[in-house]
Design a protein around this motif. Structure first.
Motif, PDB file in Angstrom:
ATOM      1  N   UNK A  49       4.324   4.933  -1.953  1.00 25.73           N
ATOM      2  CA  UNK A  49       4.810   5.586  -3.046  1.00 25.73           C
ATOM      3  C   UNK A  49       6.611   5.444  -2.397  1.00 25.73           C
ATOM      4  N   UNK A  50       7.481   5.286  -3.542  1.00 19.78           N
ATOM      5  CA  UNK A  50       8.714   5.275  -3.175  1.00 19.78           C
ATOM      6  C   UNK A  50       9.337   6.626  -3.444  1.00 19.78           C
ATOM      7  N   UNK A  51      10.018   7.308  -2.536  1.00 17.81           N
ATOM      8  CA  UNK A  51      10.716   8.494  -2.737  1.00 17.81           C
ATOM      9  C   UNK A  51      12.282   8.268  -2.789  1.00 17.81           C
ATOM     10  N   UNK A  52      12.969   9.017  -3.783  1.00 21.04           N
ATOM     11  CA  UNK A  52      14.223   9.212  -3.815  1.00 21.04           C
ATOM     12  C   UNK A  52      14.461  10.684  -3.520  1.00 21.04           C
ATOM     13  N   UNK A  53      15.227  10.919  -2.341  1.00 24.56           N
ATOM     14  CA  UNK A  53      15.530  12.239  -1.811  1.00 24.56           C
ATOM     15  C   UNK A  53      14.271  12.992  -2.105  1.00 24.56           C
ATOM     16  N   UNK A  54      12.937  12.699  -1.629  1.00 30.56           N
ATOM     17  CA  UNK A  54      11.756  13.610  -1.708  1.00 30.56           C
ATOM     18  C   UNK A  54      11.285  13.527  -3.190  1.00 30.56           C
ATOM     19  N   UNK A  55      11.716  12.730  -4.090  1.00 30.88           N
ATOM     20  CA  UNK A  55      11.299  12.916  -5.463  1.00 30.88           C
ATOM     21  C   UNK A  55      10.666  11.434  -5.686  1.00 30.88           C
ATOM     22  N   UNK A  56       9.411  11.451  -6.054  1.00 28.57           N
ATOM     23  CA  UNK A  56       8.671  10.120  -6.312  1.00 28.57           C
ATOM     24  C   UNK A  56       9.246   9.303  -7.373  1.00 28.57           C
ATOM     25  N   UNK A  57       9.416   8.115  -7.444  1.00 25.75           N
ATOM     26  CA  UNK A  57      10.301   7.162  -8.443  1.00 25.75           C
ATOM     27  C   UNK A  57       9.559   6.045  -8.740  1.00 25.75           C
ATOM     28  N   UNK A  58       8.489   5.840  -7.865  1.00 26.45           N
ATOM     29  CA  UNK A  58       7.583   4.567  -7.940  1.00 26.45           C
ATOM     30  C   UNK A  58       6.226   4.354  -7.029  1.00 26.45           C
TER      31      UNK A  58
END
Length: 173
Positions: A49-58
């Motif tokens: 999973x890709x996280x952006x500042x702890x938010x899943x984005x991919x």
């Protein structure tokens, strides 16, 4: 923005399930069950999973089987997904590299994917079309990549250190 690629954890299952429901038109219970399979992380299944500042984005999955599409080809790179507002930063390429590296470490020489929309994109990255099938009324292209080859370097001249001004880290498996 800080992006991190991490192995899928229990807390990511709801996000993976929602993407499966959206992309594969699965019932919620089936998607929840399928998403949990990628927590195992063994020679046959793994997920990131890709996280952006702890938010899943991919997300991106690796699976030995893709019996819905083909019984004769193995293993598969599945469910590459980047949220639309995060596309264009080569995050999908980074997830693909992560999954290819995983396949190589487990002794695989070739990986496969299927796509209904991104055939030209994958061809530019060295994938070869090997088949075309009708899957649920859609043209589905099956492609393969020989893991002894590298992705074209000009496509990856900016990697995960800095991508269009975004600091990116977290490449450990």
């Amino acid at each position: 923005m800080v992006y991190k690629i991490l192995k899928i954890k229990e807390r990511n299952i709801e996000y993976i399930s929602k993407i499966m429901q959206k992309r594969w038109d699965l019932d919620k219970n089936v998607a929840d069950f399928d998403a949990k399979k990628y927590l195992m992380s063994n020679k046959e299944k793994a997920g990131w999973i890709i996280l952006n500042n702890k938010t899943p984005i991919g997300c991106g999955l690796f699976d030995y089987y893709n019996s819905d599409v083909s019984e004769k080809h193995h293993p598969w790179l599945l469910l590459l997904w980047i949220e639309p507002n995060h596309r264009g930063h080569k995050l999908g390429i980074q997830l693909t590299k992560k999954r290819m590296s995983y396949a190589k470490r487990h002794g695989y020489k070739i990986v496969y994917l299927d796509t209904t929309e991104a055939e030209k994109y994958h061809e530019k990255l060295g994938w070869k079309k090997i088949d075309e099938i009708n899957y649920h009324g859609e043209k589905d292209i099956i492609m393969k990549f020989n893991l002894s080859k590298k992705f074209p370097q000009e496509k990856l001249n900016k990697t995960f250190d800095v991508v269009r001004g975004h600091i990116v880290n977290g490449l450990k498996d």
